[in-house]
Structures are given as structure tokens and as C-alpha cells.
Enzyme design. Structure first.
Site, PDB file in Angstrom:
ATOM      1  N   HIS A 131      40.972  42.525  45.665  1.00  0.00           N
ATOM      2  CA  HIS A 131      40.525  43.296  44.511  1.00  0.00           C
ATOM      3  C   HIS A 131      40.769  44.780  44.737  1.00  0.00           C
ATOM      4  CE1 HIS A 131      36.960  43.010  47.180  1.00  0.00           C
ATOM      5  NE2 HIS A 131      36.761  44.263  46.812  1.00  0.00           N
ATOM      6  N   ARG A 183      26.606  45.826  46.569  1.00  0.00           N
ATOM      7  CA  ARG A 183      27.259  44.589  47.008  1.00  0.00           C
ATOM      8  C   ARG A 183      26.432  43.920  48.092  1.00  0.00           C
ATOM      9  NH1 ARG A 183      32.608  45.781  49.789  1.00  0.00           N
ATOM     10  NH2 ARG A 183      31.510  45.335  51.735  1.00  0.00           N
ATOM     11  N   ASP A 189      37.352  42.371  51.220  1.00  0.00           N
ATOM     12  CA  ASP A 189      36.311  43.117  51.925  1.00  0.00           C
ATOM     13  C   ASP A 189      36.238  42.750  53.408  1.00  0.00           C
ATOM     14  OD1 ASP A 189      35.419  44.555  49.681  1.00  0.00           O
ATOM     15  OD2 ASP A 189      34.240  42.838  49.006  1.00  0.00           O
ATOM     16  N   HIS A 197      42.563  45.106  48.353  1.00  0.00           N
ATOM     17  CA  HIS A 197      41.988  44.721  49.639  1.00  0.00           C
ATOM     18  C   HIS A 197      41.054  43.534  49.448  1.00  0.00           C
ATOM     19  CE1 HIS A 197      38.819  47.128  47.808  1.00  0.00           C
ATOM     20  NE2 HIS A 197      37.970  46.544  48.620  1.00  0.00           N
TER      21      HIS A 197
END
Length: 360
Positions: A331, A347, A184, A182
Site C-alpha cells: 500500500h 494502526r 508494513d 510498501h
């Protein structure tokens, strides 16, 4: 990483202050002293609500950068992992970079797609400075469902320990593997640009992140096929993520949205074209019938997932900070570490521009 709701810790039973406390099994390891950085322990406040995000003008920091990158790389050593994606960097502290160095960081991330910085003090400089650095690249997304830090909704907290395996909640037990490619939060009207991920607790073995270059994934396609992709648009949806959070008693801080984006986008600084679809959030191609859309998307998802020769694996050591350009990569987390070990990371996810459609 994985879809954002899948790597957040769910906290114990509901309390009067309205913070969602989700049911957990008692910890089996009584000697566990808890996370090394309890400040970043995730909270799930059901009373926390965010307004819709308005469109804003975004200028990428990399547009101002010196291409030689003297402020970033003058005293650093850099080793490329392969020709298409991934560079390990030592000898420079992100926390000490000024405007010029951060601009060069944005450009380098766009060029190499994935940067792995070793021996960083980033996790110890405090939340205000961490947010200040990430905000240089754009307004930071406040995630609608994931765990965050009390008073600092800019932090998206990734957490798993012996009490909970969040992959078991998200992935069907019928699946033989836990890889989930995916990019983000691509459902946002202005999806992320230069993204930061820093590790606080890491398993002794495993817990890496897989990355793929969406630029090289596009480049591998035939010219005739590229022509047919350019101009198409796809719907990216936050609905399933919100429904999953609701099902497990978690928050939905902002109403889920669905947004159309170009199937192939152009990077605003490098001019490179990249596929902009991902299995995590891309649902259908606009104007196609269901069978047509499913067939084309499945081909692209499989092409991205099977491209081992344009992928890289980010490994984590104490002090590692990973920076990637979310516009030109996808990722997946790897849920391969022992169930009694802790993985704790954070994150920071700045919004970028409205995706620029690629043109022939």
C-alpha cells in the site's frame, strides 16, 4: 502508512521527562481546536526501549473460520471494488464480533486482501477493547520509531497537520510524486497479518490509501519467471527507518534488524502465492551481485506500482475502519491533501507467522 516513520507527528522541544519534542513551526491557523481525539496524540519518548522480539508459534485465526462467514456477513452488505482486491462492507460492527466473527474477518481479509468497513464505532470503544480485538489475530507490534500513545505502545499513530508535513522530511524534494509502495514492517522476523487502521480526523478531500494485490502481481508473471523467483530470498531492513528517526531526534526503541524472507510466500490459510517484496524495506536479493539484485528488484517494484488493474483505493469517511492482510498486499499513502488540514489515524499491527516459502 507509507514507511512507518513518515506519518507520525513530531512534538515540540525536548522536556525534562525525556519525551522527544521535535522542533515545529508555530501553527498558522490560530482557530485550530486540535485533534478530535487528543488521547491518540502521538508521543515520542526517548527513554522507551523494547527488547528484541522472539520467534513464537502463530496459528492464523482464519484457519478456524466458517467459509460461509455467517457471523460476519449475515446482516451485512458487501460490494467488491474489483475482482482482485477490495470490498466495502456495511451493516456489521467489528466491535460486536465474537471469536467466530473475528475468525471469519481474518479469512475474508485474506480472500479479498482489503476490507473497508463503514459506519464503525471502533474509534469510540476505548484502547483496551481496540487492542483486545486486534490481539485476536496475533501479538501486536510495538513500533520502534513511530509516534505511539502514552501507556499504549501497541498504537502506531499516523498524524499530519498544518504544523508539519512529514512527507517533506522523508521524501527528497527532487521527487516529483509522493507515492511509496510498501508492506508494513516487513523487516520483522514475523511480519504482520490481519492489520487494522481507523481514522480519527480526515481531510475534506484526499488522504486516501492505495492498495495492491501481491497475489495478482505474482499471478501476472509468466510461469517460467515464477519458477526463477521461487526459492529466492531477499533482505528486509529496518536500518534506514531507524537512521531517519535518529536524524530528526526521534526514538529508536529497539535495535534495527535485517531479516531474510522468501521472495514469494504462501498464505497459510488460502494457499495463495504472493510476491513479498516492497520498495520501502526490501534491500537486496540473497546470493545475487548488486547489479543483478537491483535489476530484478526494480522490475518487481515497478510491476507492483504500475499494476493499476489489480489495485484499489481506500477512501475514508467518519467511522471508517480499514482491515487488510499485510502478507498479500502492499500500500501507499497519498499526500495529496491541503497542508493546513489534519489527518489523524491509528494502526494496530498484529504479528503473523514466519513467512512460508512458495514451492513449485
Amino acid at each position: 502508512m507509507a514507511p512507518s516513520v513518515t506519518e507520525t507527528l513530531t512534538t515540540p522541544s525536548t522536556v525534562a521527562n525525556g519525551v522527544a519534542k521535535l522542533n515545529l513551526k508555530e501553527a498558522k491557523d490560530k482557530k485550530d481546536d486540535g485533534p478530535s481525539y487528543p488521547f491518540y496524540y502521538p508521543q515520542f519518548d526517548l527513554s522507551e526501549k523494547f527488547p528484541p522480539i522472539e520467534i513464537f508459534e502463530h496459528t492464523d485465526a482464519g484457519i478456524h473460520a466458517d467459509k460461509a462467514k455467517p457471523h460476519l456477513l449475515q446482516n451485512a452488505t458487501a460490494r467488491d471494488l474489483n475482482p482482485y482486491i477490495g470490498t466495502i462492507i456495511k451493516g456489521v460492527q467489528i466491535s460486536q464480533l465474537g471469536k467466530e466473527g473475528l475468525d471469519e474477518l481474518a479469512l475474508y481479509a485474506a480472500e479479498r486482501k482489503l476490507l473497508i468497513f463503514r459506519n464503525q464505532d471502533f474509534k469510540d470503544i476505548g484502547p483496551e477493547r481496540q487492542i483486545e480485538i486486534a490481539r485476536h489475530f496475533g501479538p501486536i507490534q510495538r513500533h520502534p520509531t513511530s509516534g505511539n500513545v502514552k501507556g499504549y505502545p501497541e498504537f502506531h499513530v499516523v498524524y499530519r497537520d498544518a504544523n508539519l508535513d512529514p512527507f517533506k522530511e522523508y521524501f527528497s524534494r527532487d521527487r516529483a510524486e509522493r507515492v511509496n509502495w510498501h508492506s508494513d514492517i516487513t523487516y520483522e522476523k514475523q511480519p504482520p497479518c490481519t492489520t487494522f487502521f481507523f481514522v480519527l480526523d480526515q481531510p475534506k478531500l484526499g488522504g486516501d490509501t492505495l492498495f495492491v494485490s501481491q497475489v495478482e502481481a505474482y499471478n501476472r508473471l509468466s510461469n517460467e519467471f515464477k519458477k526463477r523467483l521461487e526459492g529466492l530470498r531477499a533482505v528486509h531492513s529496518a536500518v534506514a527507518q531507524a537512521e531517519h528517526s535518529t536524524k530528526r531526534g526521534g526514538p529508536v526503541r529497539r535495535e534495527p534488524i535485517e531479516t531474510e524472507h522468501p521472495l514469494v510466500r504462501t498464505h497459510p490459510v488460502t494457499g495463495e502465492k504472493a510476491l513479498f517484496v516492497n520498495r520501502g524495506f526490501t534491500r537486496r536479493i540473497v546470493g545475487f551481485k548488486d547489479e543483478e539484485s537491483d535489476l530484478l528488484l526494480q522490475f518487481l517494484f515497478n510491476h507492483i506500482a504500475k499494476g493499476a488493474d489489480f489495485q484499489a483505493r481506500a477512501t475514508y469517511k467518519p467511522g471508517t475502519v480499514v482491515v487488510w492482510d499485510n502478507r498479500v498486499t502492499a500500500h501507499s499513502a497519498t499526500g495529496d491533501f491541503a497542508s493546513n488540514e489534519r489527518r489523524h489515524a491509528v494502526r494496530l499491527t498484529p504479528h503473523g507467522e514466519v513467512p512460508i516459502p512458495a514451492s513449485a
